[in-house]
Design a protein around this motif. Structure first.
Motif, PDB file in Angstrom:
ATOM      1  N   GLY A  36     -15.240 -48.361  -5.036  1.00 31.25           N
ATOM      2  CA  GLY A  36     -16.075 -49.057  -4.078  1.00 31.25           C
ATOM      3  C   GLY A  36     -16.635 -48.093  -3.056  1.00 31.25           C
ATOM      4  O   GLY A  36     -16.336 -46.891  -3.061  1.00 31.25           O
ATOM      5  N   GLN A  37     -17.453 -48.615  -2.168  1.00 33.10           N
ATOM      6  CA  GLN A  37     -18.096 -47.769  -1.164  1.00 33.10           C
ATOM      7  C   GLN A  37     -17.152 -47.394  -0.027  1.00 33.10           C
ATOM      8  O   GLN A  37     -17.420 -46.453   0.720  1.00 33.10           O
ATOM      9  CB  GLN A  37     -19.335 -48.468  -0.609  1.00 33.10           C
ATOM     10  CG  GLN A  37     -19.077 -49.500   0.488  1.00 33.10           C
ATOM     11  CD  GLN A  37     -18.457 -50.794  -0.017  1.00 33.10           C
ATOM     12  OE1 GLN A  37     -18.383 -51.033  -1.217  1.00 33.10           O
ATOM     13  NE2 GLN A  37     -18.019 -51.634   0.914  1.00 33.10           N
ATOM     14  N   GLY A  38     -16.073 -48.115   0.123  1.00 31.13           N
ATOM     15  CA  GLY A  38     -15.096 -47.854   1.160  1.00 31.13           C
ATOM     16  C   GLY A  38     -15.288 -48.725   2.385  1.00 31.13           C
ATOM     17  O   GLY A  38     -16.400 -49.114   2.728  1.00 31.13           O
ATOM     18  N   THR A  39     -14.188 -49.027   3.045  1.00 31.53           N
ATOM     19  CA  THR A  39     -14.215 -49.762   4.300  1.00 31.53           C
ATOM     20  C   THR A  39     -13.314 -49.049   5.297  1.00 31.53           C
ATOM     21  O   THR A  39     -12.206 -48.634   4.965  1.00 31.53           O
ATOM     22  CB  THR A  39     -13.803 -51.238   4.100  1.00 31.53           C
ATOM     23  OG1 THR A  39     -13.967 -51.962   5.326  1.00 31.53           O
ATOM     24  CG2 THR A  39     -12.362 -51.363   3.625  1.00 31.53           C
ATOM     25  N   GLN A  40     -13.804 -48.884   6.513  1.00 32.82           N
ATOM     26  CA  GLN A  40     -13.101 -48.095   7.517  1.00 32.82           C
ATOM     27  C   GLN A  40     -12.004 -48.905   8.190  1.00 32.82           C
ATOM     28  O   GLN A  40     -12.236 -50.020   8.662  1.00 32.82           O
ATOM     29  CB  GLN A  40     -14.086 -47.588   8.579  1.00 32.82           C
ATOM     30  CG  GLN A  40     -13.441 -46.791   9.711  1.00 32.82           C
ATOM     31  CD  GLN A  40     -12.946 -45.432   9.254  1.00 32.82           C
ATOM     32  OE1 GLN A  40     -13.652 -44.718   8.549  1.00 32.82           O
ATOM     33  NE2 GLN A  40     -11.723 -45.077   9.659  1.00 32.82           N
ATOM     34  N   VAL A  41     -10.818 -48.322   8.239  1.00 32.13           N
ATOM     35  CA  VAL A  41      -9.702 -48.866   9.009  1.00 32.13           C
ATOM     36  C   VAL A  41      -9.356 -47.857  10.090  1.00 32.13           C
ATOM     37  O   VAL A  41      -9.050 -46.702   9.789  1.00 32.13           O
ATOM     38  CB  VAL A  41      -8.470 -49.143   8.136  1.00 32.13           C
ATOM     39  CG1 VAL A  41      -7.264 -49.511   8.998  1.00 32.13           C
ATOM     40  CG2 VAL A  41      -8.770 -50.246   7.137  1.00 32.13           C
ATOM     41  N   THR A  42      -9.423 -48.282  11.335  1.00 34.12           N
ATOM     42  CA  THR A  42      -9.102 -47.421  12.457  1.00 34.12           C
ATOM     43  C   THR A  42      -8.012 -48.074  13.290  1.00 34.12           C
ATOM     44  O   THR A  42      -8.162 -49.215  13.723  1.00 34.12           O
ATOM     45  CB  THR A  42     -10.335 -47.155  13.339  1.00 34.12           C
ATOM     46  OG1 THR A  42     -11.374 -46.574  12.546  1.00 34.12           O
ATOM     47  CG2 THR A  42      -9.989 -46.208  14.474  1.00 34.12           C
ATOM     48  N   VAL A  43      -6.922 -47.343  13.499  1.00 37.18           N
ATOM     49  CA  VAL A  43      -5.783 -47.848  14.252  1.00 37.18           C
ATOM     50  C   VAL A  43      -5.625 -46.996  15.502  1.00 37.18           C
ATOM     51  O   VAL A  43      -5.404 -45.783  15.410  1.00 37.18           O
ATOM     52  CB  VAL A  43      -4.496 -47.818  13.424  1.00 37.18           C
ATOM     53  CG1 VAL A  43      -3.351 -48.451  14.212  1.00 37.18           C
ATOM     54  CG2 VAL A  43      -4.697 -48.537  12.093  1.00 37.18           C
ATOM     55  N   SER A  44      -5.724 -47.612  16.648  1.00 36.63           N
ATOM     56  CA  SER A  44      -5.585 -46.904  17.907  1.00 36.63           C
ATOM     57  C   SER A  44      -4.155 -46.994  18.415  1.00 36.63           C
ATOM     58  O   SER A  44      -3.420 -47.948  18.111  1.00 36.63           O
ATOM     59  CB  SER A  44      -6.542 -47.471  18.957  1.00 36.63           C
ATOM     60  OG  SER A  44      -6.228 -48.819  19.269  1.00 36.63           O
ATOM     61  N   SER A  45      -3.748 -45.999  19.189  1.00 38.95           N
ATOM     62  CA  SER A  45      -2.406 -45.972  19.740  1.00 38.95           C
ATOM     63  C   SER A  45      -2.340 -46.583  21.123  1.00 38.95           C
ATOM     64  O   SER A  45      -1.274 -46.935  21.606  1.00 38.95           O
ATOM     65  CB  SER A  45      -1.877 -44.536  19.778  1.00 38.95           C
ATOM     66  OG  SER A  45      -2.716 -43.714  20.561  1.00 38.95           O
TER      67      SER A  45
END
Length: 120
Positions: free
Chosen positions: A111-120
């Protein structure tokens, strides 16, 4: 040809949850294993989880106990539930479908990808 469309990524704080979905279309009849991989900037693409048509699952040690992969063979979808997210989980998550052609050749679609961003 198989087409994969991912959805569900986003920005969350550490300890939060997301659910990623991947829908396969096109030549889906030859798909056997589906899964999720991830790639962070400057790092190699790595396995997150896979699931067979018989619902046999495999997880990388880094996500065991936190992530759950599931599949609906009839709908040709595979989901990934991400719980207890950590900043180290930040990456582009890509759906993968592995197909075996009639002549025995293996075909991998991404797939094209999906962004997962986890902040602290």
């Amino acid at each position: 040809q198989v087409q994969l469309v991912e959805s569900g990524g986003g920005l969350v704080r550490a300890g939060g949850s997301l659910r990623l979905s991947c829908a396969a279309s096109g030549s889906t009849s030859r798909i056997n294993t589906m899964g999720w991989y991830r790639q962070a900037p400057g790092k190699q693409r790595e396995l997150v989880a896979t699931i067979s048509t018989g619902a046999i699952t495999n997880y990388t040690d880094a996500v065991k106990g936190r992530f759950t992969i599931s599949r609906d063979n009839a709908k040709n979808t595979v989901d990934l539930q991400l719980n207890s997210l950590k900043p180290e989980d930040t990456a582009v998550y890509l759906c993968n479908a592995r197909s075996v052609r009639y002549n025995g050749g293996i075909y991998n679609k991404w797939g094209q990808g999906t962004q997962v961003t986890v902040s602290s």
